[in-house]
Write a protein that holds these residues in place. Structure first.
Motif, PDB file in Angstrom:
ATOM      1  N   ILE A 113      25.991-101.747  11.564  1.00  0.00           N
ATOM      2  CA  ILE A 113      26.169-100.526   9.412  1.00  0.00           C
ATOM      3  C   ILE A 113      27.532-101.448   8.930  1.00  0.00           C
ATOM      4  O   ILE A 113      28.619-100.454   9.893  1.00  0.00           O
ATOM      5  CB  ILE A 113      26.154 -99.186   9.654  1.00  0.00           C
ATOM      6  CG1 ILE A 113      24.826 -98.667  10.714  1.00  0.00           C
ATOM      7  CG2 ILE A 113      26.370 -98.724   8.465  1.00  0.00           C
ATOM      8  CD1 ILE A 113      23.153 -98.854   9.577  1.00  0.00           C
ATOM      9  N   GLU A 114      27.579-101.243   7.838  1.00  0.00           N
ATOM     10  CA  GLU A 114      29.090-101.438   6.704  1.00  0.00           C
ATOM     11  C   GLU A 114      28.545-100.210   5.942  1.00  0.00           C
ATOM     12  O   GLU A 114      27.345 -99.806   5.773  1.00  0.00           O
ATOM     13  CB  GLU A 114      29.041-102.031   6.531  1.00  0.00           C
ATOM     14  CG  GLU A 114      28.924-103.751   7.352  1.00  0.00           C
ATOM     15  CD  GLU A 114      28.893-105.161   6.618  1.00  0.00           C
ATOM     16  OE1 GLU A 114      28.744-104.998   5.624  1.00  0.00           O
ATOM     17  OE2 GLU A 114      29.115-106.297   7.675  1.00  0.00           O
ATOM     18  N   ARG A 115      29.901 -99.386   5.096  1.00  0.00           N
ATOM     19  CA  ARG A 115      29.517 -98.400   4.652  1.00  0.00           C
ATOM     20  C   ARG A 115      28.883 -98.985   3.145  1.00  0.00           C
ATOM     21  O   ARG A 115      29.371-100.497   3.105  1.00  0.00           O
ATOM     22  CB  ARG A 115      31.191 -98.450   4.185  1.00  0.00           C
ATOM     23  CG  ARG A 115      31.156 -96.859   2.859  1.00  0.00           C
ATOM     24  CD  ARG A 115      32.333 -96.672   2.961  1.00  0.00           C
ATOM     25  NE  ARG A 115      33.492 -96.038   3.924  1.00  0.00           N
ATOM     26  CZ  ARG A 115      33.074 -94.763   4.193  1.00  0.00           C
ATOM     27  NH1 ARG A 115      32.092 -93.542   3.477  1.00  0.00           N
ATOM     28  NH2 ARG A 115      33.530 -93.618   5.164  1.00  0.00           N
ATOM     29  N   LEU A 145      24.632 -90.619   9.426  1.00  0.00           N
ATOM     30  CA  LEU A 145      25.656 -91.312   8.828  1.00  0.00           C
ATOM     31  C   LEU A 145      25.237 -91.401   6.984  1.00  0.00           C
ATOM     32  O   LEU A 145      25.924 -91.189   5.870  1.00  0.00           O
ATOM     33  CB  LEU A 145      25.349 -92.998   8.786  1.00  0.00           C
ATOM     34  CG  LEU A 145      25.802 -93.344  10.444  1.00  0.00           C
ATOM     35  CD1 LEU A 145      25.226 -94.738  10.451  1.00  0.00           C
ATOM     36  CD2 LEU A 145      26.860 -92.976  10.395  1.00  0.00           C
ATOM     37  N   ARG A 146      23.656 -90.954   6.886  1.00  0.00           N
ATOM     38  CA  ARG A 146      23.430 -90.739   5.145  1.00  0.00           C
ATOM     39  C   ARG A 146      24.215 -89.322   4.734  1.00  0.00           C
ATOM     40  O   ARG A 146      24.929 -89.458   3.697  1.00  0.00           O
ATOM     41  CB  ARG A 146      22.206 -90.267   5.255  1.00  0.00           C
ATOM     42  CG  ARG A 146      21.564 -89.978   3.445  1.00  0.00           C
ATOM     43  CD  ARG A 146      19.700 -90.100   3.912  1.00  0.00           C
ATOM     44  NE  ARG A 146      19.629 -88.540   3.632  1.00  0.00           N
ATOM     45  CZ  ARG A 146      18.985 -87.625   3.446  1.00  0.00           C
ATOM     46  NH1 ARG A 146      18.148 -87.806   2.232  1.00  0.00           N
ATOM     47  NH2 ARG A 146      18.752 -86.819   3.826  1.00  0.00           N
ATOM     48  N   ASN A 147      24.628 -87.910   5.356  1.00  0.00           N
ATOM     49  CA  ASN A 147      25.195 -87.147   5.113  1.00  0.00           C
ATOM     50  C   ASN A 147      26.332 -86.791   5.065  1.00  0.00           C
ATOM     51  O   ASN A 147      27.252 -86.503   4.746  1.00  0.00           O
ATOM     52  CB  ASN A 147      24.762 -85.809   6.111  1.00  0.00           C
ATOM     53  CG  ASN A 147      23.370 -85.056   5.697  1.00  0.00           C
ATOM     54  OD1 ASN A 147      22.650 -85.695   5.030  1.00  0.00           O
ATOM     55  ND2 ASN A 147      22.403 -85.203   7.378  1.00  0.00           N
ATOM     56  N   ARG A 148      26.811 -88.262   5.752  1.00  0.00           N
ATOM     57  CA  ARG A 148      28.479 -88.100   5.264  1.00  0.00           C
ATOM     58  C   ARG A 148      28.479 -89.598   4.356  1.00  0.00           C
ATOM     59  O   ARG A 148      29.971 -89.867   4.169  1.00  0.00           O
ATOM     60  CB  ARG A 148      28.892 -88.891   6.350  1.00  0.00           C
ATOM     61  CG  ARG A 148      29.283 -87.259   7.926  1.00  0.00           C
ATOM     62  CD  ARG A 148      29.103 -88.547   8.959  1.00  0.00           C
ATOM     63  NE  ARG A 148      29.948 -89.290   9.531  1.00  0.00           N
ATOM     64  CZ  ARG A 148      30.396 -89.915  10.538  1.00  0.00           C
ATOM     65  NH1 ARG A 148      29.778 -89.518  11.751  1.00  0.00           N
ATOM     66  NH2 ARG A 148      31.314 -90.832  11.166  1.00  0.00           N
ATOM     67  N   ASN A 149      28.005 -90.083   3.738  1.00  0.00           N
ATOM     68  CA  ASN A 149      27.833 -90.589   2.892  1.00  0.00           C
ATOM     69  C   ASN A 149      28.147 -91.990   2.840  1.00  0.00           C
ATOM     70  O   ASN A 149      28.941 -92.693   1.773  1.00  0.00           O
ATOM     71  CB  ASN A 149      28.924 -90.425   1.147  1.00  0.00           C
ATOM     72  CG  ASN A 149      28.169 -88.839   1.288  1.00  0.00           C
ATOM     73  OD1 ASN A 149      27.059 -88.307   0.752  1.00  0.00           O
ATOM     74  ND2 ASN A 149      28.882 -87.985   0.568  1.00  0.00           N
ATOM     75  N   LYS A 194      20.008-103.676   5.287  1.00  0.00           N
ATOM     76  CA  LYS A 194      19.688-103.341   7.025  1.00  0.00           C
ATOM     77  C   LYS A 194      17.843-102.747   6.935  1.00  0.00           C
ATOM     78  O   LYS A 194      17.457-101.768   6.598  1.00  0.00           O
ATOM     79  CB  LYS A 194      20.677-102.308   7.052  1.00  0.00           C
ATOM     80  CG  LYS A 194      21.699-103.054   8.009  1.00  0.00           C
ATOM     81  CD  LYS A 194      22.269-104.472   8.584  1.00  0.00           C
ATOM     82  CE  LYS A 194      23.418-105.162   7.731  1.00  0.00           C
ATOM     83  NZ  LYS A 194      24.737-104.164   8.088  1.00  0.00           N
ATOM     84  N   ILE A 195      17.333-103.174   8.542  1.00  0.00           N
ATOM     85  CA  ILE A 195      15.864-102.582   8.390  1.00  0.00           C
ATOM     86  C   ILE A 195      16.276-101.976  10.464  1.00  0.00           C
ATOM     87  O   ILE A 195      17.106-102.875  11.298  1.00  0.00           O
ATOM     88  CB  ILE A 195      14.443-103.422   8.733  1.00  0.00           C
ATOM     89  CG1 ILE A 195      14.292-104.160   7.274  1.00  0.00           C
ATOM     90  CG2 ILE A 195      13.569-102.847  10.033  1.00  0.00           C
ATOM     91  CD1 ILE A 195      13.682-104.887   8.207  1.00  0.00           C
ATOM     92  N   ALA A 196      16.299-100.308  10.614  1.00  0.00           N
ATOM     93  CA  ALA A 196      16.217-100.125  11.899  1.00  0.00           C
ATOM     94  C   ALA A 196      15.219-100.363  12.181  1.00  0.00           C
ATOM     95  O   ALA A 196      14.572 -99.167  11.424  1.00  0.00           O
ATOM     96  CB  ALA A 196      17.041 -98.733  11.177  1.00  0.00           C
TER      97      ALA A 196
END
Length: 314
Positions: A45-47, A71-75, A157-159
């Protein structure tokens, strides 16, 4: 028996491969930290990434979405989910319902797409007269649909929720089948065909399937637990049963399988360099090593009337 981290007597798991015995809170904390550590270690993951999760509603995809939501909640990332309805009557409906409810509760953008719309046929219809195993059709079509959905939404990205058991099964299966090209595509992050595929990441690659199940229970997450009716008798299931059996006496065997493969993978890629072909499918425009990609080859073989395929998906 006490938790080896906090001393609590409410132990829920014994990690035989590491000797740890953990209570619910310590298990959740160490598991999330391990996934985040692997995300950093492999640069998954990259910011600023826009991540599309393939969310079936099963334990693996629910767990990876739960962790990426942090990670979404941490923007750090944008996150959305897509559920693929393959058309398996009496099975897929519950997974779709759980995926919808999970995303709605967290306000994660979510959509459901169908194999019928994309390929003009359901998996149930394919399996009435199959020339291949259900997992072969399903795997090819799911990768094809996910890549196209990611491209549509501008995902970087596809997770997926592939866990340690899944990864070791894939390694052993391709070893036994002598499929060296497929082996070069196995890893924590894969991007093939000259970069035409959206990079696919597997944050749970080093989490055993058993611990994925314990995690969703400990977190109180609702998941679709029913097994796919087409999975029984598959080659993957046979390999999975074999790995589970030998792991009882050799609890580190799946980690050693993974580490050993990772050590030889770069050599394998160098040896295969120049033999792999990359191009574009003349039918759908997706990456392909031949005139038609594998998904369009299947559609042609299955005799699908292409007029039945939704125009947005051709």
């Amino acid at each position: 028996m006490q938790c080896t981290r906090c001393g609590s007597e409410k132990v829920i798991i014994n990690r035989k491969y590491s000797g740890q015995m953990l209570c619910s809170e310590c298990f959740i904390e160490t598991t999330r930290k391990k996934v985040m550590r692997d995300i950093r270690k492999y640069g998954l993951i990259e910011r600023g990434d826009r991540v599309l999760v393939g969310l079936s509603g099963g334990k693996d995809s629910i767990m990876v979405t739960d962790i990426l939501d942090e990670l979404r909640n941490r923007n750090i990332i944008e996150l959305e989910a897509v559920t693929i309805d393959e058309g398996i009557s009496g099975y897929r409906e519950d997974g779709v319902r759980i995926a919808r409810r999970f995303c709605a509760a967290r306000d994660i953008p979510h959509r459901v797409v169908t194999l019928k719309d994309y390929a003009g046929i359901t998996l149930d219809e394919i399996m009435k007269n199959p020339s291949r195993g259900a997992c072969t059709y399903c795997g090819v079509f799911r990768r094809w649909i996910l890549n196209r959905e990611a491209r549509k939404s501008g995902a970087t990205k596809i997770a997926t929720g592939h866990n340690l058991d899944d990864e070791c099964q894939a390694i052993i299966m391709n070893y036994l089948e002598g499929n060296l090209e497929n082996l070069t595509r196995i890893g924590p992050m894969t991007s093939t065909a000259g970069g035409k595929f959206i990079p696919k990441i597997k944050p749970l690659r080093e989490i055993p399937e058993r611990e994925v199940g314990v995690y969703v229970l400990a977190r109180g997450l609702d998941v679709h637990l029913a097994g796919c009716p087409y999975a029984s008798g598959s080659f993957r299931r046979e390999i999975g049963d074999f790995l589970k059996q030998i792991s009882v006496k050799r609890p580190t065997i799946m980690y050693s399988t993974l580490r050993g493969f990772d050590k030889i993978k770069e050599t394998l890629i160098r040896d295969m360099d120049g033999t792999r072909k990359s191009g574009t499918c003349v039918s759908c425009g997706e990456p392909s090593s031949g005139r038609l990609c594998k998904a369009c080859t299947f559609i042609h073989e299955l005799g699908v009337n292409e007029d039945e395929v939704h125009s947005d998906h051709r």
